[in-house]
Design a protein around this motif. Sequence first.
Motif, PDB file in Angstrom:
ATOM      1  N   ARG A 158      18.667 -30.707 -33.719  1.00  0.00           N
ATOM      2  CA  ARG A 158      18.758 -31.144 -35.118  1.00  0.00           C
ATOM      3  C   ARG A 158      18.070 -32.488 -35.330  1.00  0.00           C
ATOM      4  O   ARG A 158      17.301 -32.653 -36.257  1.00  0.00           O
ATOM      5  N   ARG A 159      18.344 -33.458 -34.448  1.00  0.00           N
ATOM      6  CA  ARG A 159      17.785 -34.800 -34.580  1.00  0.00           C
ATOM      7  C   ARG A 159      16.490 -34.902 -33.764  1.00  0.00           C
ATOM      8  O   ARG A 159      16.487 -34.631 -32.560  1.00  0.00           O
ATOM      9  N   PHE A 166      14.970 -30.523 -40.004  1.00  0.00           N
ATOM     10  CA  PHE A 166      15.304 -31.449 -38.928  1.00  0.00           C
ATOM     11  C   PHE A 166      15.538 -32.849 -39.496  1.00  0.00           C
ATOM     12  O   PHE A 166      14.927 -33.240 -40.492  1.00  0.00           O
ATOM     13  N   GLU A 167      16.405 -33.608 -38.856  1.00  0.00           N
ATOM     14  CA  GLU A 167      16.609 -35.001 -39.200  1.00  0.00           C
ATOM     15  C   GLU A 167      15.678 -35.844 -38.335  1.00  0.00           C
ATOM     16  O   GLU A 167      15.858 -35.894 -37.113  1.00  0.00           O
ATOM     17  N   ARG A 191       6.380 -36.377 -40.726  1.00  0.00           N
ATOM     18  CA  ARG A 191       7.800 -36.590 -41.028  1.00  0.00           C
ATOM     19  C   ARG A 191       8.251 -35.654 -42.158  1.00  0.00           C
ATOM     20  O   ARG A 191       9.331 -35.032 -42.079  1.00  0.00           O
ATOM     21  N   VAL A 231      14.766 -39.065 -36.861  1.00  0.00           N
ATOM     22  CA  VAL A 231      15.489 -40.321 -36.663  1.00  0.00           C
ATOM     23  C   VAL A 231      14.553 -41.486 -36.329  1.00  0.00           C
ATOM     24  O   VAL A 231      14.956 -42.650 -36.470  1.00  0.00           O
ATOM     25  N   ALA A 259      11.113 -32.720 -41.855  1.00  0.00           N
ATOM     26  CA  ALA A 259      12.268 -32.813 -42.745  1.00  0.00           C
ATOM     27  C   ALA A 259      12.424 -31.532 -43.571  1.00  0.00           C
ATOM     28  O   ALA A 259      13.538 -31.025 -43.735  1.00  0.00           O
TER      29      ALA A 259
END
Length: 247
Positions: free
Chosen positions: A128-129, A153-154, A145, A156, A149
Amino acid sequence: MSDARGWRGKFGCLAPSTNTIVQPDYDDLRVPGVTAHYSRILVRNMAVGSNEGFAALTDAISASVDAALDSVLTSEPDRIVMGMSAISFYGGVAGAEAFAARIGALARLPVNTGALATAAALRRFGVRRVAFFSPYFPNANAEVRRFYAECGFEVVADECLRCESPVAIAHVPVARCREVVLRLDGHAPDAIVQVGTNLSMLDFAASAEAVLGKPVIAINAATWWQALREHGVDDRIVGKGRLLGDH
């Protein structure tokens, strides 16, 4: 009749003419009966020192893709593997899918791109991250990015190396990649992704996974993995990372 060497599949591979990493990377990932046939996307080794300079580079690559595709199609490949990545991320998920669809329509063949392949790899690992890095400039990192996103997905953390020219990307030492990977890992991502096909990460990514205990995905490994699996080739490649060795 099938090809004498590529009896399981012939992959037509496109890469910028300045790129010296993607071809040996793909060659290192060869499996019996699958062959790679390269066509170069003509681009000059222009100076890139800003967002604007990087945009000019990606525009030059985009302008030459179709001619390179026409060339590789004369070998009658079974699919197209894009060994260039920046423009495959542009425009979010819709832009990435449209880019692959346009190449596929011109070639009348299935297509694998770095953007869609890395997203598939992340899903395969169930992460996920995400953290990522590139040889790009901030404008292109923003596109990457956005793509991740929109895929759910996050993101980070991310870094861009701001390489001064397309050829200079291949000169980035492993030690610098190691420094970046360790910084990104400090943000506790579930996986780290490297984008930019002329950045040498294939072997280091595999060793970094063993140290960090999480997926470290090199874009060239992910693109070739997806091409093999979608072509029905399930061979495991030892020593080139979990993606190719286990999945």
